[in-house]
Design an enzyme around this catalytic site. Structure first.
Site, short mmCIF file in Angstrom:
data_model
loop_
_atom_site.label_atom_id
_atom_site.label_comp_id
_atom_site.label_asym_id
_atom_site.label_seq_id
_atom_site.Cartn_x
_atom_site.Cartn_y
_atom_site.Cartn_z
N ASP A 39 12.30 0.17 -11.11
CA ASP A 39 10.41 -0.34 -11.05
C ASP A 39 10.06 0.83 -12.08
O ASP A 39 9.91 2.30 -11.48
CB ASP A 39 10.61 -1.06 -10.16
N LYS A 60 6.66 -4.25 -13.71
CA LYS A 60 5.10 -4.73 -14.63
C LYS A 60 4.84 -3.54 -15.36
O LYS A 60 4.44 -2.32 -14.45
CB LYS A 60 4.74 -5.42 -13.54
N MET A 173 -0.83 -2.09 -1.40
CA MET A 173 -1.24 -3.48 -2.38
C MET A 173 -3.08 -3.62 -1.53
O MET A 173 -3.89 -5.06 -2.09
CB MET A 173 -0.56 -4.13 -2.01
C1 SAM Z 1 5.08 -3.52 -3.67
S1 SAM Z 1 4.79 -2.19 -2.66
C2 SAM Z 1 6.14 -1.52 -2.43
C3 SAM Z 1 6.32 -0.23 -1.18
C4 SAM Z 1 7.22 0.45 -1.74
N1 SAM Z 1 8.20 0.00 -1.11
C5 SAM Z 1 7.17 1.42 -0.26
O1 SAM Z 1 8.08 1.58 -0.01
O2 SAM Z 1 6.25 2.76 -0.94
C6 SAM Z 1 3.24 -1.46 -3.52
C7 SAM Z 1 2.59 -0.61 -3.67
O3 SAM Z 1 2.55 0.21 -2.81
C8 SAM Z 1 1.49 1.61 -2.46
N2 SAM Z 1 2.26 2.31 -3.28
C9 SAM Z 1 3.39 3.01 -3.68
N3 SAM Z 1 4.08 4.52 -3.92
C10 SAM Z 1 2.60 4.81 -3.72
C11 SAM Z 1 2.21 6.26 -4.07
N4 SAM Z 1 3.08 7.09 -4.37
N5 SAM Z 1 0.35 6.48 -4.03
C12 SAM Z 1 0.12 5.57 -2.67
N6 SAM Z 1 0.49 4.32 -2.68
C13 SAM Z 1 1.71 4.04 -3.15
C14 SAM Z 1 0.95 0.96 -3.64
O4 SAM Z 1 0.08 -0.19 -2.46
C15 SAM Z 1 1.38 0.12 -3.83
O5 SAM Z 1 0.27 -0.58 -4.49
#
Ligand code: SAM
Length: 263
Positions: A39, A60, A173
């Site tokens: 992803d 995406k 998100m």
């Molecule tokens: C579809 S969710 C997936 C979350 C993922 N499975 C997790 O456990 O981190 C995507 C959201 O996770 C958050 N996110 C993921 N990686 C991040 C990072 N390195 N820094 C800040 N926010 C992050 C953001 O809010 C992003 O929009």
């Protein structure tokens, strides 16, 4: 005779972004993969651990075809039947807003063997990496992890409930709904409740701002913070020494005094 491998799906968490925040088990899965589907939130440098596999980007990204979840599910099954072991590499932890369980369920309907390798979720790993302790004795007894965007594209109603508690609240998100989140907190809590927003946490592109319910939107605009980011709301945000030095570096004494009561 052609060696047909048993079809298998391993759903693997890649951690929040820092290359070293992936588990050994995840690296071993990448080494044994025949196909890797990854992803947009996955640090692409992790693909160095793939030894001999077909690698497909299914996330995406601007200028790339975005696969729907149904297409990804079908791809997992067809690739596994064709090549053997499919590793589905996902940002953070696959079961925290990651749809990992849906992919496992779909694959099992088609008789695939499945395995799960947990990852460090951004919800936990990103606050910890900047020194925010989500729970803290006498300050916060619990934390909520909430989505800012549900499957109906709406802000989760849990934000209303969480804002009425003393818990630390972590919102994923949520950047497109920041104004709604802030008005809920203005209604239910005090304007000086601390807020931290961290974009690209643990990556070398990380950016963060720290303020309060009344100042955070302005800070986000000034520092051009956007997705992917996590929003952390609660008293724990101001009670850590790392952030104290961050405030001292970025804000003048008056701001610190007025907003956070930090010496
Ligand atoms: C579809 S969710 C997936 C979350 C993922 N499975 C997790 O456990 O981190 C995507 C959201 O996770 C958050 N996110 C993921 N990686 C991040 C990072 N390195 N820094 C800040 N926010 C992050 C953001 O809010 C992003 O929009």
């Amino acid at each position: 005779m052609i060696d047909v491998k048993a079809p298998k799906l391993t759903v693997v968490g890649a951690g929040p972004g820092d290359l070293d925040l992936i588990t050994l088990k995840a690296i071993k899965a990448l080494e044994k993969a025949d196909v890797v589907l990854y992803d947009a939130l996955v640090n692409e440098e992790l693909l160095q651990y793939v030894t001999n596999a077909e690698i497909v980007f299914v996330g995406k990204r601007l200028g790339c075809h975005a696969y729907t979840q149904d297409q990804i599910n079908e791809l997992i099954v067809s690739m596994a039947n064709r090549f053997g072991h499919v590793v589905r590499l996902k940002g953070g932890d696959p079961f925290i807003f990651g749809r990992g369980s849906e992919e496992i369920e779909y694959a099992e309907q088609f008789g695939l063997e499945t395995e799960i390798v947990p990852g460090i979720s951004s919800a936990l790993g990103v606050p910890a990496s900047v020194g925010i302790s989500l729970t803290q004795r006498q300050i916060s007894d619990s934390f909520w992890v909430i989505t800012g965007t549900t499957s109906n594209h709406e802000l989760s109603k849990d934000v209303y409930l969480a804002s009425k508690s003393n818990a630390t609240v972590v919102i994923l998100m949520g950047m497109h709904k920041l104004d709604q989140i802030i008005s809920i907190y203005k209604e239910n809590r005090t304007d000086d409740l601390p807020v931290a927003i961290i974009q690209n946490g643990t990556k070398n592109t990380e950016q963060k701002v720290v303020g309060t319910i009344s100042t955070i939107e302005k800070l986000v605009a000034e520092h051009k913070i956007s997705s992917p980011a996590i929003i952390v709301i609660g008293e724990v945000v101001k009670s850590n020494s790392r952030l104290t030095s961050y405030f001292q570096e970025h804000f003048d004494d008056e701001f610190i005094f007025q907003n956070l009561n930090l010496e």
